[in-house]
Each structure stands twice: as C-alpha cells, then as structure tokens.
Design a protein around this motif. Sequence first.
Motif, PDB file in Angstrom:
ATOM      1  N   MET A 111     -19.399 -19.692  30.276  1.00 25.79           N
ATOM      2  CA  MET A 111     -19.822 -18.973  29.084  1.00 25.79           C
ATOM      3  C   MET A 111     -20.853 -17.875  29.405  1.00 25.79           C
ATOM      4  O   MET A 111     -20.832 -16.803  28.798  1.00 25.79           O
ATOM      5  CB  MET A 111     -20.402 -19.947  28.056  1.00 25.79           C
ATOM      6  CG  MET A 111     -19.443 -21.050  27.641  1.00 25.79           C
ATOM      7  SD  MET A 111     -17.864 -20.389  27.020  1.00 25.79           S
ATOM      8  CE  MET A 111     -16.981 -21.891  26.627  1.00 25.79           C
ATOM      9  N   ASP A 112     -21.754 -18.138  30.353  1.00 29.05           N
ATOM     10  CA  ASP A 112     -22.756 -17.130  30.711  1.00 29.05           C
ATOM     11  C   ASP A 112     -22.087 -15.887  31.302  1.00 29.05           C
ATOM     12  O   ASP A 112     -22.484 -14.752  31.005  1.00 29.05           O
ATOM     13  CB  ASP A 112     -23.751 -17.714  31.711  1.00 29.05           C
ATOM     14  CG  ASP A 112     -24.643 -18.770  31.089  1.00 29.05           C
ATOM     15  OD1 ASP A 112     -24.732 -18.797  29.847  1.00 29.05           O
ATOM     16  OD2 ASP A 112     -25.239 -19.570  31.836  1.00 29.05           O
ATOM     17  N   ARG A 113     -21.096 -16.118  32.158  1.00 27.23           N
ATOM     18  CA  ARG A 113     -20.373 -15.000  32.740  1.00 27.23           C
ATOM     19  C   ARG A 113     -19.629 -14.216  31.667  1.00 27.23           C
ATOM     20  O   ARG A 113     -19.612 -12.972  31.682  1.00 27.23           O
ATOM     21  CB  ARG A 113     -19.383 -15.525  33.783  1.00 27.23           C
ATOM     22  CG  ARG A 113     -18.474 -14.475  34.426  1.00 27.23           C
ATOM     23  CD  ARG A 113     -19.274 -13.403  35.134  1.00 27.23           C
ATOM     24  NE  ARG A 113     -18.405 -12.458  35.822  1.00 27.23           N
ATOM     25  CZ  ARG A 113     -18.797 -11.278  36.289  1.00 27.23           C
ATOM     26  NH1 ARG A 113     -20.066 -10.909  36.157  1.00 27.23           N
ATOM     27  NH2 ARG A 113     -17.947 -10.484  36.892  1.00 27.23           N
ATOM     28  N   ALA A 114     -19.024 -14.923  30.696  1.00 28.20           N
ATOM     29  CA  ALA A 114     -18.314 -14.255  29.598  1.00 28.20           C
ATOM     30  C   ALA A 114     -19.286 -13.408  28.778  1.00 28.20           C
ATOM     31  O   ALA A 114     -18.966 -12.279  28.402  1.00 28.20           O
ATOM     32  CB  ALA A 114     -17.629 -15.293  28.711  1.00 28.20           C
ATOM     33  N   SER A 115     -20.480 -13.949  28.514  1.00 30.05           N
ATOM     34  CA  SER A 115     -21.495 -13.201  27.750  1.00 30.05           C
ATOM     35  C   SER A 115     -21.911 -11.942  28.492  1.00 30.05           C
ATOM     36  O   SER A 115     -22.075 -10.867  27.890  1.00 30.05           O
ATOM     37  CB  SER A 115     -22.719 -14.084  27.495  1.00 30.05           C
ATOM     38  OG  SER A 115     -22.394 -15.192  26.693  1.00 30.05           O
ATOM     39  N   GLU A 116     -22.065 -12.070  29.807  1.00 30.89           N
ATOM     40  CA  GLU A 116     -22.461 -10.914  30.624  1.00 30.89           C
ATOM     41  C   GLU A 116     -21.399  -9.820  30.580  1.00 30.89           C
ATOM     42  O   GLU A 116     -21.714  -8.633  30.390  1.00 30.89           O
ATOM     43  CB  GLU A 116     -22.689 -11.376  32.058  1.00 30.89           C
ATOM     44  CG  GLU A 116     -23.077 -10.260  33.014  1.00 30.89           C
ATOM     45  CD  GLU A 116     -23.150 -10.738  34.457  1.00 30.89           C
ATOM     46  OE1 GLU A 116     -23.134  -9.873  35.359  1.00 30.89           O
ATOM     47  OE2 GLU A 116     -23.201 -11.970  34.675  1.00 30.89           O
ATOM     48  N   LEU A 117     -20.144 -10.196  30.754  1.00 30.09           N
ATOM     49  CA  LEU A 117     -19.053  -9.215  30.751  1.00 30.09           C
ATOM     50  C   LEU A 117     -18.919  -8.551  29.385  1.00 30.09           C
ATOM     51  O   LEU A 117     -18.722  -7.335  29.290  1.00 30.09           O
ATOM     52  CB  LEU A 117     -17.739  -9.908  31.128  1.00 30.09           C
ATOM     53  CG  LEU A 117     -17.614 -10.405  32.569  1.00 30.09           C
ATOM     54  CD1 LEU A 117     -16.362 -11.250  32.739  1.00 30.09           C
ATOM     55  CD2 LEU A 117     -17.599  -9.227  33.536  1.00 30.09           C
ATOM     56  N   LEU A 118     -19.041  -9.361  28.318  1.00 30.88           N
ATOM     57  CA  LEU A 118     -18.911  -8.812  26.970  1.00 30.88           C
ATOM     58  C   LEU A 118     -20.067  -7.853  26.658  1.00 30.88           C
ATOM     59  O   LEU A 118     -19.872  -6.809  26.022  1.00 30.88           O
ATOM     60  CB  LEU A 118     -18.860  -9.954  25.953  1.00 30.88           C
ATOM     61  CG  LEU A 118     -18.446  -9.586  24.525  1.00 30.88           C
ATOM     62  CD1 LEU A 118     -17.071  -8.927  24.503  1.00 30.88           C
ATOM     63  CD2 LEU A 118     -18.443 -10.826  23.636  1.00 30.88           C
ATOM     64  N   HIS A 119     -21.261  -8.200  27.130  1.00 29.21           N
ATOM     65  CA  HIS A 119     -22.423  -7.337  26.903  1.00 29.21           C
ATOM     66  C   HIS A 119     -22.233  -5.980  27.579  1.00 29.21           C
ATOM     67  O   HIS A 119     -22.589  -4.939  27.014  1.00 29.21           O
ATOM     68  CB  HIS A 119     -23.690  -8.020  27.421  1.00 29.21           C
ATOM     69  CG  HIS A 119     -24.937  -7.204  27.246  1.00 29.21           C
ATOM     70  ND1 HIS A 119     -25.501  -6.970  26.005  1.00 29.21           N
ATOM     71  CD2 HIS A 119     -25.714  -6.539  28.155  1.00 29.21           C
ATOM     72  CE1 HIS A 119     -26.572  -6.220  26.153  1.00 29.21           C
ATOM     73  NE2 HIS A 119     -26.721  -5.935  27.450  1.00 29.21           N
ATOM     74  N   ARG A 120     -21.667  -5.985  28.767  1.00 32.47           N
ATOM     75  CA  ARG A 120     -21.407  -4.731  29.477  1.00 32.47           C
ATOM     76  C   ARG A 120     -20.455  -3.841  28.682  1.00 32.47           C
ATOM     77  O   ARG A 120     -20.647  -2.625  28.601  1.00 32.47           O
ATOM     78  CB  ARG A 120     -20.793  -5.013  30.848  1.00 32.47           C
ATOM     79  CG  ARG A 120     -21.753  -5.573  31.875  1.00 32.47           C
ATOM     80  CD  ARG A 120     -21.026  -5.779  33.187  1.00 32.47           C
ATOM     81  NE  ARG A 120     -21.843  -6.507  34.151  1.00 32.47           N
ATOM     82  CZ  ARG A 120     -21.393  -6.902  35.344  1.00 32.47           C
ATOM     83  NH1 ARG A 120     -20.129  -6.626  35.682  1.00 32.47           N
ATOM     84  NH2 ARG A 120     -22.179  -7.550  36.166  1.00 32.47           N
ATOM     85  N   LEU A 121     -19.439  -4.462  28.105  1.00 26.36           N
ATOM     86  CA  LEU A 121     -18.476  -3.690  27.318  1.00 26.36           C
ATOM     87  C   LEU A 121     -19.122  -3.111  26.070  1.00 26.36           C
ATOM     88  O   LEU A 121     -18.883  -1.962  25.696  1.00 26.36           O
ATOM     89  CB  LEU A 121     -17.287  -4.574  26.929  1.00 26.36           C
ATOM     90  CG  LEU A 121     -16.319  -4.969  28.048  1.00 26.36           C
ATOM     91  CD1 LEU A 121     -15.361  -6.049  27.576  1.00 26.36           C
ATOM     92  CD2 LEU A 121     -15.544  -3.748  28.534  1.00 26.36           C
ATOM     93  N   GLU A 122     -19.951  -3.910  25.410  1.00 27.74           N
ATOM     94  CA  GLU A 122     -20.547  -3.477  24.146  1.00 27.74           C
ATOM     95  C   GLU A 122     -21.631  -2.417  24.342  1.00 27.74           C
ATOM     96  O   GLU A 122     -21.886  -1.604  23.450  1.00 27.74           O
ATOM     97  CB  GLU A 122     -21.130  -4.686  23.407  1.00 27.74           C
ATOM     98  CG  GLU A 122     -20.071  -5.650  22.887  1.00 27.74           C
ATOM     99  CD  GLU A 122     -20.665  -6.854  22.184  1.00 27.74           C
ATOM    100  OE1 GLU A 122     -20.012  -7.375  21.273  1.00 27.74           O
ATOM    101  OE2 GLU A 122     -21.781  -7.270  22.554  1.00 27.74           O
ATOM    102  N   THR A 123     -22.263  -2.421  25.494  1.00 27.15           N
ATOM    103  CA  THR A 123     -23.361  -1.470  25.730  1.00 27.15           C
ATOM    104  C   THR A 123     -22.951  -0.323  26.650  1.00 27.15           C
ATOM    105  O   THR A 123     -23.809   0.440  27.113  1.00 27.15           O
ATOM    106  CB  THR A 123     -24.567  -2.203  26.347  1.00 27.15           C
ATOM    107  OG1 THR A 123     -24.153  -2.841  27.566  1.00 27.15           O
ATOM    108  CG2 THR A 123     -25.120  -3.222  25.387  1.00 27.15           C
ATOM    109  N   GLY A 124     -21.653  -0.206  26.909  1.00 31.27           N
ATOM    110  CA  GLY A 124     -21.176   0.859  27.781  1.00 31.27           C
ATOM    111  C   GLY A 124     -21.316   2.228  27.128  1.00 31.27           C
ATOM    112  O   GLY A 124     -21.617   2.369  25.940  1.00 31.27           O
TER     113      GLY A 124
END
Length: 346
Positions: A51-64
């Motif tokens: 879940m932590d890895r998923a949160s990290e990847l999703l955050h990158r997409l949202e803040t790109g």
Amino acid sequence: EPRQRRGRTLVSAMPRYDSTTSRPSGRTARLSPGDEASLQAVVKALVTGRMDRASELLHRLETGDKLWPKKTAYHFLIHTCVKSSSPQAASWCLEHMIQAGLKPNLSTYNSVIDSHAKCGDVVSANRWWGMVEEAGLQPSAITYNTMMKACAKGKDPAQAQWWLERMQCDGISPCIISFNTVLDAMAHVGNIDQAERVFQQMKDLGVVPDALVYNTLINVAAKALRPEKAQTFMLEMIGNKLMPDKRTYNCLLTAFAKVGDVRRAEHWFYRMRSEGCDADSMIFGSMVHACAKAGNVKRAEFWVEEMKRHGFDPNTFCISLLTKANMQARDATRAGKGCPQQQQQQ
C-alpha cells in the motif's frame, strides 16, 4: 478516413458510467499509454499488498507537471482491481478517490460492493452501502441485488431476505435475480420451508421463474434431505416447458442419493438419457452414492463400471463410497453368521 494502426492503439479509452443506468454514458475520457502503464503499476502494488508503494506512485501521478484525467484514472484503478478479484485494493482506490474530492457514481460504488460480495464480505459491503447513502445517491436494483449476493456468499439467508424486504419497502420491484439470490442463500442451510415461501412471494408478484430458479429450489430441497420436494419442483419445471439441464438432473439425483433412494434415482437417470441429456462424472457419482447409501453394493459396482464405460474415471469420493459399502456389507454378513454360533454356545 485516417488509416488505423495495427497492434496496440496509442490511446486507450475508458468509458464513463451513468449513475442511474450503470451503462456507458457516451462521453469518453482518455488515458495515454504512459498514464495507463503508471496506473497498472499502482494496481500491481495494491494487489500485492504494498500500500505504501501504491500511495507513492499515485502521489507522483497527482503532483506531476502535466494535466491528466484524474476521475477517469480512479475509475480505471477501481475497475482494474475489481477485475483482479482484489476487493481490498478496490476499496483503497475508492477511499482515495473520495479523499481527493472526487464524487464516484453509483456504478463505481456497485462495483466495489460486488467485489466484496463475491467473497461473502458482508461487513465491507454494508460499509460501502452506508457510503452510498452518505453520498446522497439512490441505490438501484443492482445495489440491492449485490447486498443480497454478499449475504448469500456469506451464508446468511436471514440477512439476504431482510434486504429483499427492504428493497420492496423502498419502492424498488425485485426481479428474478433478486429472488434467486435469496433462494441461493437458503440453499447453504437447506431451509426448504422458507424457500417455498419466498418462491410463492415471487409468483404472487408476477415474476415468472426460470430454469435457474428451479435449479436452486431443487438444490435447497436436496440440502434439506427432502427428495420428494425436489421431485415436485422438477415436475413443475417440466410442466412450465422449461428444459432441465445436467445441473438440474444432478441436483435431483443428489437429493435421492443422500437418502439412498436407488429406485427413483435410476428412474430419473434413464429419463434424463431419454431426453437426450448425457451424463457426466458428477451424475454417475450421484448414482454410485445412492446405491452405496442404500447398501446395494452390486448396484454401486454396476454404476462404477458404467462410469468407466462412458470414459470417466471414478474419483476418490466414488471409490471411498464403494469401499465403505463393501465394508458395511462384510460386517453385516459376519454379524449374521455369528448369531447362530452365539445361540448354540448359550
């Protein structure tokens, strides 16, 4: 017209769903191949419990830097998790979608509820039902049916019937799927009397039963050790011009097998064959079961040979039934022979 490119398209379309009909609305939002690949990485992390890895990847997409269709992306994540049979991952995505300030439609909620329903997770299904109401959405027949499905998978027939009653109280007419789902819940516990009442309610409302409903009723009767009821449902089904299939016959033969009624089991087996329906390994297994239950070893051996003759290898269950029947027959013979000797000694 522009020439279409072969192979994978450069843009993948993700349909949006109308919240009232649960069908694509006609408007299409697009995800680039790069976005789709990034979202697949999020899904992979989720379904493997990272879940932590998923949160990290999703955050990158949202803040790109670039703009991307956030709502479509969340729908993509949720439906991909649902297709991957990962209800917890789907719930995680829906929670994050809500936290991001987006408003999921009813179809999305239904998908997540259904993912929990498939594994009988009634608690999670109830939680998302509450979120539907909190969001101000009107549950549809699909939503109610999905709640009944969760109860059926969770082997809770009383709760499934409660949802059926609430559905009607809320002004939504139950369909054949609604009734069959409740009947399926009752099959887990063999509650034939309650199943008959639900079946009568179904007919009173003008819902015409189909073959699937009769299959379920016959299965309920088999679980309840009520073969006469199973036979009644079969005759009613045939009288309504519905064609029994292998599953129907196997449910009926199982009902006779459980009480050792060889005569009626064989009657319906040969009737099945006369109707052009071929037996499979499960049906032959039911015939062996009926004979073994009745202690008729010779007839059980006959059906094992018939099973082999039709190209089916007896499974472990059939072999164990035959072995047990042989042992019981030998014990009975020894006991019978021992009686006169005991009388002479006395």
